[in-house]
Design a protein around this motif. Structure first.
Motif, PDB file in Angstrom:
ATOM      1  N   UNK A  56      29.932  11.652  -8.952  1.00 32.39           N
ATOM      2  CA  UNK A  56      29.752  13.110  -9.046  1.00 32.39           C
ATOM      3  C   UNK A  56      29.228  13.530 -10.409  1.00 32.39           C
ATOM      4  N   UNK A  57      29.503  12.735 -11.448  1.00 30.01           N
ATOM      5  CA  UNK A  57      28.968  13.091 -12.768  1.00 30.01           C
ATOM      6  C   UNK A  57      27.435  12.998 -12.785  1.00 30.01           C
TER       7      UNK A  57
ATOM      8  N   UNK B 150      26.285  15.930  -9.482  1.00 27.99           N
ATOM      9  CA  UNK B 150      26.461  17.364  -9.766  1.00 27.99           C
ATOM     10  C   UNK B 150      25.326  17.960 -10.609  1.00 27.99           C
ATOM     11  N   UNK B 151      25.028  17.409 -11.801  1.00 25.80           N
ATOM     12  CA  UNK B 151      23.930  18.020 -12.562  1.00 25.80           C
ATOM     13  C   UNK B 151      22.597  17.963 -11.838  1.00 25.80           C
TER      14      UNK B 151
ATOM     15  N   UNK C 192      22.433  20.670  -9.192  1.00 24.25           N
ATOM     16  CA  UNK C 192      22.223  21.994  -9.798  1.00 24.25           C
ATOM     17  C   UNK C 192      20.745  22.175 -10.167  1.00 24.25           C
TER      18      UNK C 192
ATOM     19  N   UNK D 272      18.002  24.852  -8.504  1.00 25.63           N
ATOM     20  CA  UNK D 272      17.199  25.774  -9.327  1.00 25.63           C
ATOM     21  C   UNK D 272      15.711  25.538  -9.101  1.00 25.63           C
TER      22      UNK D 272
ATOM     23  N   UNK E 274      31.679  17.889  -4.506  1.00 22.80           N
ATOM     24  CA  UNK E 274      31.637  18.381  -5.888  1.00 22.80           C
ATOM     25  C   UNK E 274      30.214  18.824  -6.254  1.00 22.80           C
TER      26      UNK E 274
ATOM     27  N   UNK F 159      29.026  21.932  -4.391  1.00 23.63           N
ATOM     28  CA  UNK F 159      29.712  23.142  -4.860  1.00 23.63           C
ATOM     29  C   UNK F 159      28.927  23.741  -6.021  1.00 23.63           C
ATOM     30  N   UNK F 160      28.514  22.882  -6.961  1.00 20.32           N
ATOM     31  CA  UNK F 160      27.723  23.360  -8.095  1.00 20.32           C
ATOM     32  C   UNK F 160      26.420  23.979  -7.634  1.00 20.32           C
TER      33      UNK F 160
ATOM     34  N   UNK G 112      25.723  25.267  -4.745  1.00 19.58           N
ATOM     35  CA  UNK G 112      25.976  26.506  -3.995  1.00 19.58           C
ATOM     36  C   UNK G 112      26.083  27.709  -4.923  1.00 19.58           C
ATOM     37  N   UNK G 113      26.715  27.477  -6.105  1.00 21.00           N
ATOM     38  CA  UNK G 113      26.836  28.584  -7.055  1.00 21.00           C
ATOM     39  C   UNK G 113      25.464  29.019  -7.560  1.00 21.00           C
ATOM     40  N   UNK G 114      24.505  28.108  -7.635  1.00 18.94           N
ATOM     41  CA  UNK G 114      23.139  28.483  -8.036  1.00 18.94           C
ATOM     42  C   UNK G 114      22.572  29.478  -7.025  1.00 18.94           C
TER      43      UNK G 114
END
Lengths: 294, 112
Positions: A82-83, A86-87, A90, A94, A217, A220-221, A223-225
């Motif tokens: 996930x490290x 996740x980035x 994101x 974008x 994980x 989730x990141x 989705x916030x974008x």
């Protein structure tokens, strides 16, 4: 108003149907939802991708609930991947929003590249996997994070030792998967399974469980974008996500009872057609070709 | 004492089911309180809508429900952090990195 209710009902029915048939084809609901919606409806690509991502994310959280509790998916390994995921997810989200903001051409690019990706998905679904790859647990990362696991395999009647190998190759590949998931709003178990199994040499059972639980994980990141960019359409997200998750429960049960070989091939053929259709529609929107199927 | 993975599974299970109920309730309330919500959906399906922002109280209700389900994972990770720290400090460090990244994203700091 009445037409709107019919649209909502139709959306629920379609999403529910996708949820039921996706497990029969061996893919997640998010992998079918986004291409079908992008290919066959006029919904804006951002709204579709946000919804597809929500489906993939919530499905992955549900899978984690089951697999972490049963200890089939190694939790610390999921944290490690996930490290990277996740980035990249994101950044992918974008980038996706940026590309569609370019207008018709950008939307065409998303559709056409997703069409190409569909064939890649199909190819990876047909790749042969290894049940018990030989582990190489000499890595320092494996030692520090305690990624050497042992579990009792009933079918072999012995303990199986496993650990992720070749992290130097596997982790960069995961960055591509995370980017793709955020960019296209897709689930990505189809891409994670070959990486975990053939590159990182995890046993197939562990691979399947880990792939299902990996994107919670990261997505989730992403989705916030979409949420911050006002690309989440509530009726769409809630109706489709609940319907696909409900359908997937039924699909998983059908998978155990029904003879699904024919159905699986039928759905794979539909995915191939969907890929061609997305590609031609995308290229037409980009002004490269005039031919468009549907 | 339960291990971090079991604790995470238990916490996310409870939060997720609560979030599903909240989502369904928020949707029904939104449709009941916003007469034009279905008309707007029709427009969205026709491709005439490319974004959505809350305007009324019921819009905020449905948005907060989506916020809630999107917070399930970060809450679960923060909840297990002390246990994970006792189990494996390196894994706890990775989790802190993930949580910080998620918090920055949630706060909108990472917007391009």
């Amino acid at each position: 108003m009445f037409d709107g209710a019919l649209v909502l009902l139709g959306l629920f029915a379609l999403s529910f149907g996708i949820g039921v048939v996706a497990p029969l084809a061996g893919v997640g609901g998010g992998v079918l939802f986004t291409p079908v919606m992008l290919g066959f409806t006029n919904l804006h690509p951002d709204l579709v991708r946000a919804t597809g991502l929500a489906i993939a994310c919530y499905s992955s959280i549900m899978a984690g609930v089951t697999f972490f509790k049963q200890r089939i998916a190694p939790f610390r390994f999921i944290l490690l991947v996930s490290t990277v995921l996740l980035p990249s997810a994101i950044v992918g989200a974008q980038a996706g929003i940026y590309v569609t903001a370019l207008g018709k051409w950008g939307q065409g690019l998303v559709r056409a590249s997703l069409g190409v990706l569909m064939f890649f998905v199909l190819a990876l679904l047909l790749v042969k996997r290894l049940d018990w790859p030989e582990p190489r647990c000499s890595s320092r990362v494996v030692e520090v994070l305690g990624l050497r696991y042992i579990y009792f395999e009933k079918t072999l009647e012995r303990e199986v030792v496993y650990c992720p190998s070749r992290l130097g190759i596997g982790l960069p590949l995961l960055a591509l998967v995370g980017f793709g998931s955020g960019f296209f709003g897709l689930g990505a178990a189809w891409a994670l399974i070959p990486i975990y199994n053939l590159v990182m040499r995890l046993p197939l059972k562990v691979t399947a469980a880990s792939a299902s639980a990996s994107l919670a994980i990261a997505d989730t990141g992403a989705l916030w974008v979409y949420t911050h960019s006002e690309k989440m359409y509530p009726e769409l997200v809630i109706t489709a996500a609940l319907a696909v998750l409900l359908g997937a429960q039924i699909g998983a049960k059908l998978l155990l009872r029904a003879r699904v070989r024919f159905v699986r091939w039928l759905i794979l053929a539909i995915m191939a057609f969907n890929g061609v259709q997305l590609l031609t529609r995308g290229l037409a929107e980009m002004g490269i070709t005039l031919v468009r199927i549907i | 004492m339960k291990e971090a993975d079991s604790l995470y599974a238990e916490a996310t299970r409870r939060l997720l089911y609560a979030a599903f109920i909240v989502l369904a309730a928020a949707l029904v309330t939104h449709l009941a309180l916003s007469p034009d919500a279905l008309t707007q959906l029709e427009k969205a399906v026709r491709g005439e809508v490319s974004s959505w922002a809350p305007e009324r109280f019921s819009d905020h209700l449905v948005l907060y429900a989506i916020y809630f389900i999107n917070l399930v994972v970060p809450i679960g990770l923060v909840y297990i952090l002390p246990t994970l720290y006792r189990e494996n400090k390196a894994a706890a460090t990775l989790t802190v990195f993930i949580v910080v990244l998620l918090i920055l994203e949630i706060l909108g700091v990472l917007r391009a």
